[in-house]
Design an enzyme around this catalytic site. Structure first.
Site, PDB file in Angstrom:
ATOM      1  N   SER A 257     -24.580  -9.776 -61.108  1.00  0.00           N
ATOM      2  CA  SER A 257     -22.797  -8.904 -60.905  1.00  0.00           C
ATOM      3  C   SER A 257     -22.298  -9.352 -62.013  1.00  0.00           C
ATOM      4  O   SER A 257     -22.724  -9.461 -63.019  1.00  0.00           O
ATOM      5  CB  SER A 257     -22.535 -10.599 -60.255  1.00  0.00           C
ATOM      6  OG  SER A 257     -22.513 -11.890 -61.581  1.00  0.00           O
ATOM      7  N   LYS A 258     -21.189  -9.112 -61.906  1.00  0.00           N
ATOM      8  CA  LYS A 258     -20.467  -8.998 -63.943  1.00  0.00           C
ATOM      9  C   LYS A 258     -20.518  -9.570 -64.690  1.00  0.00           C
ATOM     10  O   LYS A 258     -20.042  -9.582 -65.810  1.00  0.00           O
ATOM     11  CB  LYS A 258     -18.730  -8.435 -62.799  1.00  0.00           C
ATOM     12  CG  LYS A 258     -18.620  -7.095 -61.286  1.00  0.00           C
ATOM     13  CD  LYS A 258     -17.375  -6.595 -62.048  1.00  0.00           C
ATOM     14  CE  LYS A 258     -17.350  -4.610 -61.308  1.00  0.00           C
ATOM     15  NZ  LYS A 258     -17.380  -4.967 -59.869  1.00  0.00           N
ATOM     16  N   ARG A 259     -20.604 -10.664 -63.962  1.00  0.00           N
ATOM     17  CA  ARG A 259     -20.337 -11.912 -64.884  1.00  0.00           C
ATOM     18  C   ARG A 259     -21.841 -12.011 -66.172  1.00  0.00           C
ATOM     19  O   ARG A 259     -21.419 -12.215 -67.203  1.00  0.00           O
ATOM     20  CB  ARG A 259     -20.878 -12.830 -64.171  1.00  0.00           C
ATOM     21  CG  ARG A 259     -19.748 -14.194 -63.833  1.00  0.00           C
ATOM     22  CD  ARG A 259     -20.898 -15.448 -63.490  1.00  0.00           C
ATOM     23  NE  ARG A 259     -21.375 -15.127 -62.565  1.00  0.00           N
ATOM     24  CZ  ARG A 259     -23.417 -15.900 -62.838  1.00  0.00           C
ATOM     25  NH1 ARG A 259     -23.023 -16.291 -63.660  1.00  0.00           N
ATOM     26  NH2 ARG A 259     -23.631 -15.673 -61.715  1.00  0.00           N
ATOM     27  N   GLY A 261     -22.335  -9.065 -67.453  1.00  0.00           N
ATOM     28  CA  GLY A 261     -21.645  -7.300 -67.509  1.00  0.00           C
ATOM     29  C   GLY A 261     -21.808  -6.179 -66.807  1.00  0.00           C
ATOM     30  O   GLY A 261     -22.010  -6.185 -66.247  1.00  0.00           O
TER      31      GLY A 261
END
Ligand code: GLU
Length: 495
Positions: A257-259, A261
């Site tokens: 996920s966006k976490r 990067g």
């Protein structure tokens, strides 16, 4: 039939993105596996745009997805842009077809209209507090009169598939046999009240009509597969083989996920990754060739690919490893090709015209010198800049270190030396070393400030090779400039 020629097999696979965002790495991997499988089996790859979610689907996302797939190096044989015999390839252009199939099921009493509102279903669930929640199949046996009443109330029905009580077994090519108990499966919606199909219905009708033989998709769709099989069975049609690929996780083993990067292909593209490196890396997420090897060309990957070798274990996407692989591809690439690929980044940095003025021969020499340091194409403008700009800039703290009379004089002498020699790196090196010897100076005490004066940096490729490529005129000018900066900074050094 001659199998050695280009004749196509009957194998047909599809990549079916929903254009609700940029192409995610996980989806790119699905597309790649479908592509590799199609190529390996001499089959056909279809690109189908699943845009029935009107609110979230956007044309611009479709364009971006197509563009990113092409960038990765995936070619499809049929699709919205290429056409084909089984189109249209956008679901919103196939609504009439879904309606026809829905009507057929309705007529055969394999589907029925349901007039219940969401609130009514929720309320009944609350009251019954049964283990099995969701829809209670209430409208299965609605009388004509009851239906009429609902219609008169202005209710718009959905169409539900009448789900028989039986087990559904998915023979998955990656996961093996997976059994689902449909007694837990409520009659589910196949056509929404606005007359458009649900994902489950559209996907089945399309796969059927597009003659898809293998559905290769993410494991997150495995729980949808019994629904799809039930629709095929209601239609009395054979269904394709299924292969559900493991998911893609981040390095901490949570869902990517966006976490973690950047998760879109576009982000890596904009960060200057080479598509060949990306293709190689993503292809090997979740299957191995059995060899302990990580660098494979596209043809080698196609040759080696098989669904049997796909792992049930989730794949870990490691951005550091991708960066490492990218470096390897950059070092293998022809210098002028690296330049060509970097043009958008160089343009963005505003120095493209200056770079082009230098001509290909010089550009090639610069790239050869810097190739080892280029991690992504985004680094290229910065690594090229000091070779071609008229002036270089110096960090204040570096200038401070060298602002004294001794260094100034050293530069004046070097300037005189350089004026009279040919600017070839061997000659430059020989002269500078001699200069150090004659003046009893450590080479580092000369090389370091010289590198700074000539390049504006403290690190970089071989000093003398760099000076040769920068060229005599520019080197002399930079040394003159450096001397005047020293003088300005340390007025006492001015004699
Ligand atoms: N449109 C679906 C998605 O983007 C894919 C459906 C499928 O492969 O069956 O997740």
């Amino acid at each position: 039939m001659d199998k050695t020629t280009n004749s196509r097999s009957d194998i047909r696979v599809r990549f079916a993105p929903s254009p609700t965002g940029y192409l995610h790495i996980g989806n790119a991997r699905t597309a790649l596996f479908n592509y590799l499988f199609a190529k390996k089996t001499k089959g056909t790859l279809i690109l189908r745009i699943e845009d029935t979610d009107k609110e979230r689907s956007k044309k611009e996302y479709e364009e971006n997805i197509i563009d990113d797939l092409k960038w990765i190096g995936i070619q499809w044989d049929e699709g919205p842009d290429t056409g084909g015999d089984y189109g249209p390839y956008r679901q919103t252009e196939r609504i009439e077809t879904y309606k026809e199939f829905a009507e057929k099921l309705l007529k055969e009493k394999k589907a029925y209209y349901c007039y219940c509102t969401k609130e009514e279903i929720e309320e009944r669930n609350r009251q019954s507090q049964k283990e099995k929640s969701g829809y209670d199949n209430k409208c299965r046996n609605l009388t004509e009169k009851e239906a009429e009443k609902h219609i008169n109330e202005g209710r718009k029905p959905v169409l539900r598939l009448l789900v028989p009580e039986k087990n559904v077994v998915v023979h998955d090519l990656i996961r093996g046999q997976v059994e689902f108990d449909t007694s837990l499966q409520n009659d589910f919606v196949i056509m929404k009240s606005d007359g458009t199909p649900t994902y489950h219905f559209a996907v089945v009708i399309d796969d059927l009509l597009m003659k898809i033989t293998h559905v290769i998709r993410g494991e997150d769709h495995l729980s949808n597969t019994p629904k799809h099989i039930l629709i095929y069975e209601a239609l009395n049609q054979p269904y394709p083989q299924f292969a559900h690929m493991s998911m893609t996780l981040g390095p901490d083993r949570s869902r990517l996920s966006k976490r973690h990067g950047a998760t879109s292909v576009r982000a890596y593209r904009e960060d200057g990754y080479l598509s060949e490196a990306f293709f190689n890396y993503i292809s090997l997420l979740g299957w191995t060739t059995g060899e302990n090897r990580e660098i494979f060309s596209k043809d080698e990957l196609i040759n080696e690919f098989s669904l049997e070798r796909c792992s049930k274990v989730n794949a870990i996407f490691d951005p550091q490893k991708l960066l490492w692989l990218n470096g390897i591809y950059i070092r293998k690439e022809k210098p002028l090709k690296i330049f060509e690929d970097s043009v958008p980044f160089i343009r963005q940095s505003g120095i493209l015209d200056e770079v082009l003025k230098e001509g290909n021969e010089k550009i090639e020499k610069i790239i050869i010198l810097q190739q080892e340091r280029i991690k992504t194409l985004k680094d290229v403008p910065d690594l090229m800049g000091f070779f071609i700009k008229e002036d270089v800039e110096y960090a204040k703290e570096e200038i401070e270190k060298f602002s004294n009379e001794e260094i100034k004089n050293r530069f004046k002498n070097l300037h005189n030396e350089f004026e009279n020699i040919e600017f070839r790196h061997e000659i430059l090196e020989e002269n500078v070393r001699k200069f150090c010897e004659q003046n009893s100076l450590k080479t580092s005490g000369v090389f370091h400030p010289l590198r700074l004066a000539v390049t504006g940096r403290t690190k970089g490729p071989g000093l003398f090779e760099t000076m040769e490529v920068i060229g005599k005129e520019r080197v002399l000018k930079r040394i003159e400039n450096f001397i005047s900066i020293i003088e300005k900074n340390d007025p006492e050094s001015k004699i």
